[in-house]
Scaffold this motif. Structure first.
Motif, short mmCIF file in Angstrom:
data_model
loop_
_atom_site.label_atom_id
_atom_site.label_comp_id
_atom_site.label_asym_id
_atom_site.label_seq_id
_atom_site.Cartn_x
_atom_site.Cartn_y
_atom_site.Cartn_z
N PHE A 1 0.85 -1.19 0.00
CA PHE A 1 0.00 0.00 0.00
C PHE A 1 0.88 1.24 0.00
N GLY A 2 0.45 2.26 -0.72
CA GLY A 2 1.17 3.53 -0.74
C GLY A 2 0.22 4.70 -0.59
N ALA A 3 0.70 5.79 0.01
CA ALA A 3 -0.11 7.00 0.14
C ALA A 3 0.82 8.19 0.32
N LYS A 4 0.27 9.38 0.17
CA LYS A 4 1.01 10.63 0.33
C LYS A 4 0.53 11.36 1.57
N LEU A 5 1.49 11.94 2.30
CA LEU A 5 1.17 12.78 3.45
C LEU A 5 1.91 14.10 3.34
N MET A 6 1.19 15.19 3.40
CA MET A 6 1.81 16.49 3.57
C MET A 6 1.91 16.78 5.06
N TRP A 7 2.83 17.67 5.44
CA TRP A 7 2.92 18.01 6.85
C TRP A 7 1.60 18.64 7.29
N GLY A 8 1.10 18.22 8.43
CA GLY A 8 -0.21 18.65 8.90
C GLY A 8 -1.20 17.51 8.80
N THR A 9 -1.17 16.79 7.67
CA THR A 9 -2.02 15.62 7.52
C THR A 9 -1.58 14.52 8.46
N LEU A 10 -0.28 14.39 8.70
CA LEU A 10 0.22 13.34 9.59
C LEU A 10 -0.42 13.46 10.97
N ASP A 11 -0.45 14.66 11.54
CA ASP A 11 -1.05 14.83 12.86
C ASP A 11 -2.51 14.40 12.87
N LEU A 12 -3.22 14.75 11.82
CA LEU A 12 -4.62 14.38 11.73
C LEU A 12 -4.78 12.87 11.72
N LEU B 1 5.51 31.85 1.61
CA LEU B 1 5.58 30.43 1.29
C LEU B 1 6.98 29.87 1.49
N ILE B 2 8.00 30.68 1.23
CA ILE B 2 9.37 30.23 1.52
C ILE B 2 9.50 29.92 3.01
N GLU B 3 8.95 30.78 3.85
CA GLU B 3 9.00 30.54 5.30
C GLU B 3 8.22 29.28 5.67
N ARG B 4 7.04 29.11 5.06
CA ARG B 4 6.22 27.96 5.40
C ARG B 4 6.90 26.66 4.98
N ILE B 5 7.53 26.67 3.81
CA ILE B 5 8.24 25.47 3.37
C ILE B 5 9.35 25.12 4.35
N GLY B 6 10.10 26.12 4.78
CA GLY B 6 11.16 25.87 5.76
C GLY B 6 10.61 25.29 7.05
N GLU B 7 9.49 25.82 7.51
CA GLU B 7 8.87 25.33 8.75
C GLU B 7 8.41 23.89 8.59
N HIS B 8 7.80 23.57 7.45
CA HIS B 8 7.29 22.22 7.25
C HIS B 8 8.43 21.22 7.08
N ASN B 9 9.47 21.59 6.36
CA ASN B 9 10.62 20.70 6.23
C ASN B 9 11.24 20.42 7.59
N ALA B 10 11.39 21.48 8.39
CA ALA B 10 11.96 21.30 9.73
C ALA B 10 11.07 20.41 10.59
N ALA B 11 9.76 20.55 10.43
CA ALA B 11 8.83 19.73 11.21
C ALA B 11 8.94 18.26 10.81
N GLU C 1 11.58 16.80 9.61
CA GLU C 1 12.86 16.29 10.10
C GLU C 1 12.83 16.05 11.61
N ARG C 2 12.15 16.93 12.36
CA ARG C 2 12.01 16.71 13.80
C ARG C 2 11.21 15.44 14.08
N TRP C 3 10.16 15.24 13.31
CA TRP C 3 9.33 14.05 13.52
C TRP C 3 10.13 12.78 13.22
N PHE C 4 10.84 12.75 12.11
CA PHE C 4 11.66 11.57 11.81
C PHE C 4 12.63 11.29 12.95
N ALA C 5 13.31 12.34 13.41
CA ALA C 5 14.31 12.16 14.47
C ALA C 5 13.67 11.70 15.77
N SER C 6 12.54 12.28 16.14
CA SER C 6 11.91 11.94 17.41
C SER C 6 11.36 10.53 17.41
N CYS C 7 10.99 10.03 16.23
CA CYS C 7 10.42 8.68 16.13
C CYS C 7 11.46 7.63 15.74
#
Length: 245
Positions: free
Chosen positions: A77-88, A164-174, A176-182
């Motif tokens: 199975f495959g699916a796509k997740l954007m940041w924000g959807t994961l929390d949901l 949008l440049i700022e938002r992209i940076g925030e989402h990429n950082a989020a 990366e934090r999630w990958f590291a924390s998990c």
């Protein structure tokens, strides 16, 4: 033939990184599921209607229907997740599997089996922001898919690009934090590499998932590149304008 190392995988991304292109390439292999953005909240009612789910269906039923729709015959199975959807997704899965609530990867694996992650990002964040802004303005998010225009004519907006440049940076950082924390080690894909070698990048993901491309099967894109001279002009204008406060 290799043995799949995953039952499911998620393409983790931010908008305008070539995620729709990559999903189509993966689906074209015939062995990497039928990945879509099944869990994007605004689209859930459309998926539920397509799958014939009753209005009272719970989230567990929705996930089971997504699995049935998004698996290939080998069970992947495959699916796509954007940041924000994961929390949901994990919040809702926590109500289905309360014993695992608060443990994101455990929740995902309870629902999706052995789960792996592909992290797709773009080095040229300015180009990504320009593409994102233009898609929001015009309502055209894909070329070659089923997308229909539903917005306005595109217009240059330096403030919008900067936001949008700022938002992209925030989402990429989020991400990366999630990958590291998990403790997750995703397979990383650069948009620039995908753009240069679609088949090679797709084969790399298959290898990561322990999958072989079936003999005689071609890796084919379902979407076309959208960037054009207008994108290039906006990028150049943003670069040459005075620094913004």
């Amino acid at each position: 033939m290799t043995t799949p190392t995953a039952d499911s995988y998620f393409v983790c991304a931010t908008p305008r990184t070539g995620s729709s292109l990559l999903l189509g390439l993966l689906e074209s292999t015939g062995v990497a599921g039928r990945p879509q953005a099944y869990f994007r909240e605004p689209d859930e009612p459309l998926w539920a209607e397509r799958w014939g789910l009753p209005s009272a269906a719970g989230y567990g039923e929705f996930v089971r229907a997504a699995l049935a729709a998004g698996r290939t015959e080998n069970g992947v199975f495959g699916a796509k997740l954007m940041w924000g959807t994961l929390d949901l997704v994990v919040d809702r899965l926590g109500t289905v599997h309360p014993a695992s609530a608060g443990h994101d990867v455990d929740l995902l694996e309870r629902a999706f089996g052995r789960t792996r992650f592909v992290y797709l990002r773009r080095d040229d964040v300015l180009a990504q922001a320009v593409s994102w802004l233009r898609a929001e303005q015009t309502g055209i998010w894909e070329a070659g898919g089923d997308a229909e225009p539903g917005g306005q004519a595109p217009g240059y907006d330096a403030a919008g690009i900067g936001e949008l440049i700022e938002r992209i940076g925030e989402h990429n950082a989020a991400w990366e934090r999630w990958f590291a924390s998990c403790g997750v080690r995703p397979h990383q894909v650069r948009y620039e590499d995908l753009d240069a070698d679609q088949a090679g990048v797709t084969r790399g993901i298959l290898a990561f998932l322990g999958l072989d491309l079936p003999e005689g099967r071609a890796i084919t894109p379902g979407h076309r590149r959208q960037a054009d001279e207008l994108n290039a002009a906006w990028i150049e204008r943003y670069r040459r304008e005075p620094a913004r406060s």
